[in-house]
Enzyme design. Structure first.
Site, PDB file in Angstrom:
ATOM      1  N   SER A 345       0.803  -1.217   0.000  1.00  0.00           N
ATOM      2  CA  SER A 345       0.000   0.000   0.000  1.00  0.00           C
ATOM      3  C   SER A 345       0.840   1.273   0.000  1.00  0.00           C
ATOM      4  O   SER A 345       1.929   1.313   0.588  1.00  0.00           O
ATOM      5  CB  SER A 345      -0.914   0.018   1.231  1.00  0.00           C
ATOM      6  OG  SER A 345      -1.796  -1.082   1.232  1.00  0.00           O
ATOM      7  N   HIS A 432      -7.451  -0.083   6.079  1.00  0.00           N
ATOM      8  CA  HIS A 432      -6.993  -1.455   6.323  1.00  0.00           C
ATOM      9  C   HIS A 432      -6.970  -1.808   7.812  1.00  0.00           C
ATOM     10  O   HIS A 432      -7.364  -2.915   8.190  1.00  0.00           O
ATOM     11  CB  HIS A 432      -5.610  -1.659   5.694  1.00  0.00           C
ATOM     12  CG  HIS A 432      -5.624  -1.684   4.205  1.00  0.00           C
ATOM     13  ND1 HIS A 432      -6.292  -2.642   3.477  1.00  0.00           N
ATOM     14  CD2 HIS A 432      -5.076  -0.836   3.288  1.00  0.00           C
ATOM     15  CE1 HIS A 432      -6.143  -2.409   2.183  1.00  0.00           C
ATOM     16  NE2 HIS A 432      -5.421  -1.320   2.042  1.00  0.00           N
TER      17      HIS A 432
END
Length: 496
Positions: A345, A432
């Site tokens: 990410s 997340h």
């Protein structure tokens, strides 16, 4: 000619066609919003009259899009659409006329329609007050349940019925999603629109509940129009060419999206996954169009490297957590060898945050390490400005540079300790970690692109989805503590 037909005819004459390229119904506003084009919004000033003042007036001010007469006619048409005396068929026909007229109107006149829907379709305050008092008096008595029902009914605004009237039309959902998308940039400047925005978010949360969504794989064999939408909506790593998108849909990759039955050809959100034999540390090989496909028989890791929402009009409606869960289930079924699920990410807010907090973090750095930073930056004792200036050339830092370790420490602090209202500051981390993932590893020069350097000095992060610990990690976050791996914990600054 009946009253409704006459009103429709008169308003049609009064509303000019917007000075823009004609698009299919409901799409003009969204396209203008997404591309940054389209007519500019009329600025709200301190002298702007309220909607009610304009409805009661006779003359239009120069800055106002609709005249008072036009505004009253439009309000009458909106009310006529939800007239309880008409049939569903007639209500739908009237809503259809309004959609067509809205599509032809300028952005300024659309704004007037938003204001009418937001301000003039509120719940009756007297009925709400009365029902609330009855409910309060009934608490603890056998009449409590009935009083609660009456109170709930009293608080439902006619605006909700209006949105429902539009939604049942074949193009109604598309129209409403685009309308809200076009309205988003105007919310900060005009708080009067909040009621409509919140009502739409509530309705969309019901209409787009994950129970109504279909998970579909998007592959190179999918219709070209669908593949083109991946290119259009990709928000993390821009797709540069058809070879690029073909690489992302190769045999060692998977791409899944959520679809709604009323928007069958439009992914609401999609995720791109690489199936490999290790936890990825750099985006470069994953986006390498010339790289050979990985051996699926050896793949033990599923790497989620891009998740993109496609509809600004659905802001606030959550799909991502359910998407990841469904994709994990699907991949586990198709590839039993897969044992690990992780992201690769970006850290989009890191550089800006560090620019604002570098001095505070430097103060948390032990004196010995500060001296080392000063020598590396060429200025002793170092200041935040000197360190940030040196980090502008982060790609040239030696592997043993104390500045490199300090940047990793700052990133670990940012992801693992910085919370606002109990939630991580970084938007990707918030997503997340809120889903139960753990901050697993920081990757130096994980994204050496111009965008990666601009956002996070090239750093990327792996969030690990340990399926057995998701609930525990979520509970931990609710208590104000971020789940991090041991290596991340060691990097974080200690209070001296």
């Amino acid at each position: 000619m009946n009253t409704t037909s006459w009103i429709s005819r008169q308003v049609t004459r009064l509303l000019p066609v917007a000075r823009q390229e004609r698009l299919p119904s409901g799409q003009a506003g969204a396209v203008a919003m997404r591309t940054g084009g389209g007519p500019a919004r009329a600025e709200t000033t301190q002298t702007e009259r309220s909607t009610r003042e304009r409805l009661a007036a006779s003359l239009r001010h120069k800055t106002e899009a609709m005249s008072p007469r036009m505004l009253r006619l439009t309000l009458e048409e909106l009310r006529a659409t939800i007239d309880p005396q008409i049939s569903e068929v007639e209500g739908g026909r009237r809503a259809q006329v309004l959609i067509q007229r809205y599509t032809r109107a300028t952005v300024e006149r659309r704004r007037d329609m938003w204001l009418l829907m937001s301000e003039m379709f509120t719940a009756d305050p007297e009925k709400v007050k009365s029902a609330q008092a009855k409910f309060a008096a009934a608490v603890g008595t056998p009449d409590e349940a009935a009083a609660e029902v009456q109170y709930r009914r009293a608080t439902v605004s006619p605006r909700r019925r209006l949105l429902q009237r539009f939604s049942v039309l074949p193009e109604g959902i598309r129209f409403l999603v685009d309308l809200r998308a076009e309205m988003q940039p105007h919310l900060k400047q005009d708080k009067r629109l909040e009621a409509l925005d919140v009502e739409m978010e509530y309705m969309f949360s019901t209409w787009f509940d994950v129970g109504f969504l279909e998970l579909r794989r998007i592959s190179w064999d999918s219709p070209a129009s669908l593949v083109e939408k991946l290119i259009k909506y990709e928000a993390v790593h821009d797709i540069r060419s058809w070879d690029d998108v073909k690489n992302r849909l190769d045999s060692d990759r998977r791409c899944y999206g959520f679809f709604h039955p009323r928007l069958p050809d439009e992914p609401l959100i999609f995720v791109e996954v690489a199936l490999i034999d290790h936890m990825a540390e750099s985006i470069t090989p994953l986006l390498d169009e010339k790289a050979a496909a990985a051996d699926l028989d050896k793949a033990t890791w599923a790497i989620f490297y891009s998740i993109s929402n496609t509809q600004n009009g659905l802001r606030g409606v959550s799909f991502g957590d359910s998407l990841i869960k469904r994709v994990v289930e699907t991949l586990s079924s198709e590839f039993p060898r897969l044992k690990h699920f992780s992201t690769l990410s970006p850290i989009p807010g890191l550089r800006k945050w560090l620019g604002q907090n570098a001095q505070r973090l430097l103060a948390l750095t032990p004196e010995k390490e500060q001296a080392e930073l000063g020598r590396a930056a060429g200025f002793e004792p170092p200041t935040a400005a000197h360190l940030l200036r040196t980090l502008d050339h982060v790609a040239t830092l030696d592997a043993r540079s104390p500045l490199r370790r300090w940047l990793l420490q700052c990133a670990a602090q940012y992801l693992g300790r910085e919370l606002v209202d109990g939630k991580p500051v970084d938007p990707v981390a918030r997503f997340h970690l809120g889903n139960g993932a753990r901050v697993e590893r920081l990757n130096w020069m994980g994204d050496p692109s111009a965008k990666g350097l601009q956002q996070s000095y090239g750093l990327m992060v792996n969030y690990l989805y340990d399926l057995k610990r998701l609930d525990r990690n979520r509970s931990q976050l609710a208590e104000g503590k971020v789940a991090v791996a041991g290596a991340i914990d060691e990097l974080q600054f200690r209070v001296q």
